[in-house]
Design an enzyme around this catalytic site. Structure first.
Site, short mmCIF file in Angstrom:
data_model
loop_
_atom_site.label_atom_id
_atom_site.label_comp_id
_atom_site.label_asym_id
_atom_site.label_seq_id
_atom_site.Cartn_x
_atom_site.Cartn_y
_atom_site.Cartn_z
N GLU A 256 0.90 -1.17 0.00
CA GLU A 256 0.00 0.00 0.00
C GLU A 256 0.92 1.20 0.00
OE1 GLU A 256 -3.15 -0.02 -0.26
OE2 GLU A 256 -3.29 -2.18 -0.14
N CYS A 295 -2.34 8.80 3.09
CA CYS A 295 -2.08 8.17 1.79
C CYS A 295 -3.19 8.48 0.80
CB CYS A 295 -1.93 6.67 1.97
SG CYS A 295 -3.36 5.91 2.75
#
Ligand code: NAP
Length: 680
Positions: A256, A295
């Site tokens: 990720e 993120c």
């Protein structure tokens, strides 16, 4: 100064002489240290594989889900202590709610899904039985079982609690022990969270270990049953996924990583609409929450060319009102970045963008920090840029400044918008503010393949919407290309990432024994009494009754038609029915047959069956013509304990005609009580 301990082989291990210093985001003072050069990673892996794994796998999915719920409950009761520590990372109370409350909430969701959607057993069945042979004696079934190694979980600094719990909870429910490695900059918060979990004594020994500081040679010691789930920058992901051992053993590596997420104002959502206000509000929130260290934060803001000025004006005004400073103060909306090193990194990335963009809001050299010394802490103001020529620009589409930074750019039409959205080369999320279904559809077809999540919002959904930046435990999180090509969360899928899918082939009896779910064709166990009279715990998988039979007459069909009002021609008009390719002539209603089936298999007295909760997978296979005879086979297919008082029984029901042909088939669901002794 706080010494951040690792947790290995059931012991807390203090940092070594070579420990790295960790600074306060607010004052820049060194507040903690972490790291060792001498952690025995081989022993940690052995401990996970030989102690934690077997202990977890001895439990069922439901046992482990209950364990995760108990952990979440314990953390929830003690979360104040985590808030206080987390402020030192620069997080405001609103940020803490995302990280700490969000992490605990994620655990609760997984615990609930584990119990509602997974079996109270050791094998997870994936999909239906596959018919591999004409006679049905050789079948196939996909199953999932826990991997036999350790789950290494390497987390980013920005969410020390959520980042750890969103990986840990699924691994625990899957039955796989974890070795957690938090990012050093915020590992003291992760350590405090893990201490609470270890002190609760809810998990078996070896279920979780933690490395504070560097991982040493851990990755070189992994084997094919181990896995790595990484969250962090694209550069670190590239280094770690090319570890020779990981490549040599095809070790599962989920990444990720960063991405250039975008938010788009659709043509129908211009100034003056509720959608425009919503767009500005969401963009401002994503720039300022966690000081932009998310993120999923919006790095690129796309608006119709004619409206970029209005967007800059409205968003700039909103950002200008953002109070910055000591995150512990209630009047502060945006805290600090995690460290001065991170602040330098953000400014370096901003400098890299400078040839392509012009700053329209936020001067890093001129802003006030409430209750803090802006020169000592890691503070920055929200910074908004405008890119006048997004087609010619490159860095604005590939440089992630991991801080309160975003760039507005204009698009000419939807095709241009699609091209710009996809210039990120893969992102975690793109949001579109529109009320127009056609726009939403066109954009989806143009960009979905490049994005892990598409978030549409407008006046109809905004009151209940969850936010552009929030990964939810129910929905997958991850994205293609630049975003890492990985996937986490997504309900039960999150558990499956820690399990192996295996195609199992064999006879119905073999598949029944493996899966704990009766497969048609497997042996039937003759019920010692009517199964409706037997308590939950007494019922055996495969226990079957064959009912008496009854002839279905044309009077029955006419009566049912009158009674219910269902006079569909296939039940009423012989010639019209015969003209239909599916029917030989007038046929009985399918619902009449279901009702007669219940009349044949139900045992009417009060007893362990508490309620009929539904039917699954109903298929009408062959019409029944008035005058034909109906009988029913009822088999216990699967049992799932729900509470100490009752459990769900899934019955396989087959309606059969006088020629032994299947007329209909379905799963019947009932809630059945334990006997008083059996429930405890
Ligand atoms: P990072 O520098 O890549 O570090 C991520 C993790 O990798 C940290 O735990 C770090 O430990 C560890 N690490 C670094 N080098 C390693 C090595 N050689 N061996 C083993 N572990 C190593 O990223 P970060 O600065 O913590 O996080 C910010 C980035 O994460 C941003 O780019 C952001 O977009 C991304 N992110 C992505 C997601 C997502 O879900 N997609 C979520 C959050 C953040 P140390 O701290 O000890 O160096």
């Amino acid at each position: 100064m706080h010494a951040v301990h690792s947790y290995a082989l059931g012991r807390w291990i203090p940092p070594g002489a070579d420990a790295r210093p960790i600074e306060s985001a607010i004052t820049g003072d060194i507040i903690a240290k972490a790291g060792h050069d001498a952690l025995d990673t081989a022993a940690m892996l052995d401990h996970a594989r030989m102690v934690g794994g077997p202990a977890l796998r001895a439990l069922t999915f439901h046992d482990r889900a209950r364990m995760v719920k108990a952990l979440a409950t314990h953390l929830n009761a003690n979360r104040e202590a985590l808030y206080a520590l987390s402020h030192e990372t620069g997080a405001t109370m609103a940020d803490n709610r995302i990280d700490i409350d969000g992490g605990i909430g994620t655990m609760f969701v997984f615990a609930s899904k584990g119990r509602r959607e997974m079996p109270d057993g050791h094998v997870y069945l994936d999909g239906d039985v596959e018919q591999l042979s004409r006679g049905g004696t050789f079948l196939g079934q996909h199953i999932y079982t826990p991997m036999l190694g350790a789950a290494v979980q390497i987390n980013a600094f920005n969410f020390p609690v959520w980042g750890m719990l969103e990986k840990l909870a699924p691994a625990l429910i899957a039955g796989v022990p974890s070795i957690v490695k938090p990012a050093t900059a915020t590992c003291y918060v992760a350590e405090a969270c893990l201490r609470l979990m270890i002190e609760s004594a809810i998990m078996p020994e070896g279920a979780v270990q933690m490395i504070a500081g560097g991982v040493g040679d851990l990755l070189d010691r992994l084997d094919a049953q181990d896995s790595v789930a990484f969250t962090g920058s694209a550069a670190t992901a590239r280094t770690l996924r090319s570890t020779p051992t990981i490549l040599a053993h095809s070790i599962r590596f989920t990444a990720e990583q960063d991405s250039l997420n975008a938010s788009l104002l659709a043509p129908d959502a211009g100034p003056g609409t509720p959608e425009f206000e919503l767009f500005i509000k969401e963009a401002a929130r994503e720039i300022t929450a966690k000081a932009g260290q998310k993120c999923t934060a919006i790095r690129r803001i796309l608006a119709p060319e004619a409206q970029t000025g209005a967007v800059i004006e409205a968003l700039g005004a909103r950002l200008a009102r953002t109070t910055i400073g000591d995150p512990r103060r209630a009047d502060v909306r945006m805290g600090a970045l995690v460290s001065r090193a991170q602040r330098r990194d953000v400014l370096a990335k901003v400098a890299a963008l400078s040839g392509e963009v012009e700053r329209v809001q936020g001067d890093p050299d001129a802003f006030a920090a409430l209750g803090a010394d802006a020169a000592r802490g890691a503070f920055l103001p929200p910074m908004l840029f405008h890119c006048a020529d997004p087609d010619a620009a490159h860095r604005v589409h590939d440089t992630e400044a991991f801080g309160p930074v975003s760039t507005v750019m204009g698009y000419r039409d939807l095709d241009h918008a699609i091209a710009l959205l996809n210039r990120g080369k893969g992102s975690l999320v793109a949001s579109v503010i529109t009320r127009d279904g056609e726009t939403a559809r066109a954009l989806t077809l143009g960009v979905a393949a490049w994005h892990g999540r598409l978030y549409f919002n407008n006046r109809d959904s905004m009151a209940e919407s969850t936010g552009h930046g929030a990964p939810l435990p129910h929905m997958t999180h991850g994205g293609p290309g630049r975003a890492g090509g990985g996937e986490e969360l997504g309900g039960v899928r999150a558990m499956l990432h820690y399990m192996q899918r295996t195609a199992v082939q064999g006879s119905p009896d073999i598949l029944t024994a493996i899966g704990g779910s009766w497969v048609p064709g497997a042996a039937e166990i003759s019920a010692p009494a009517h199964p409706f009279t037997r308590p939950f715990e007494a019922l055996q998988i495969g226990e079957t009754i064959h009912t008496a039979s009854r002839v279905v007459t044309s009077e029955d069909v006419a009566h049912f038609a009158d009674f219910t009002g269902d006079r569909f021609y296939a039940h009423m008009d012989d010639a019209a029915a015969a003209a239909n390719p599916f029917f030989p002539g007038r046929v009985a209603h399918g619902y009449l047959l279901l009702s007669f089936a219940a009349g044949l298999f139900v045992q009417p007295d009060p007893g362990p069956v508490l309620a009929n909760t539904g039917l699954d997978a109903l298929r009408f296979l062959k019409p029944l013509v008035p005058g034909e005879r109906l009988t029913v086979r009822l088999t216990v297919k699967r049992k799932t304990k729900r509470t100490d008082e009752y459990g769900e029984v899934r019955w396989h029901v087959t309606l059969i005609n006088q020629a032994d042909e299947r007329v209909a088939e379905y799963d019947l669901l009932t809630m059945n009580a334990f006997s008083q002794q059996g429930g405890a």
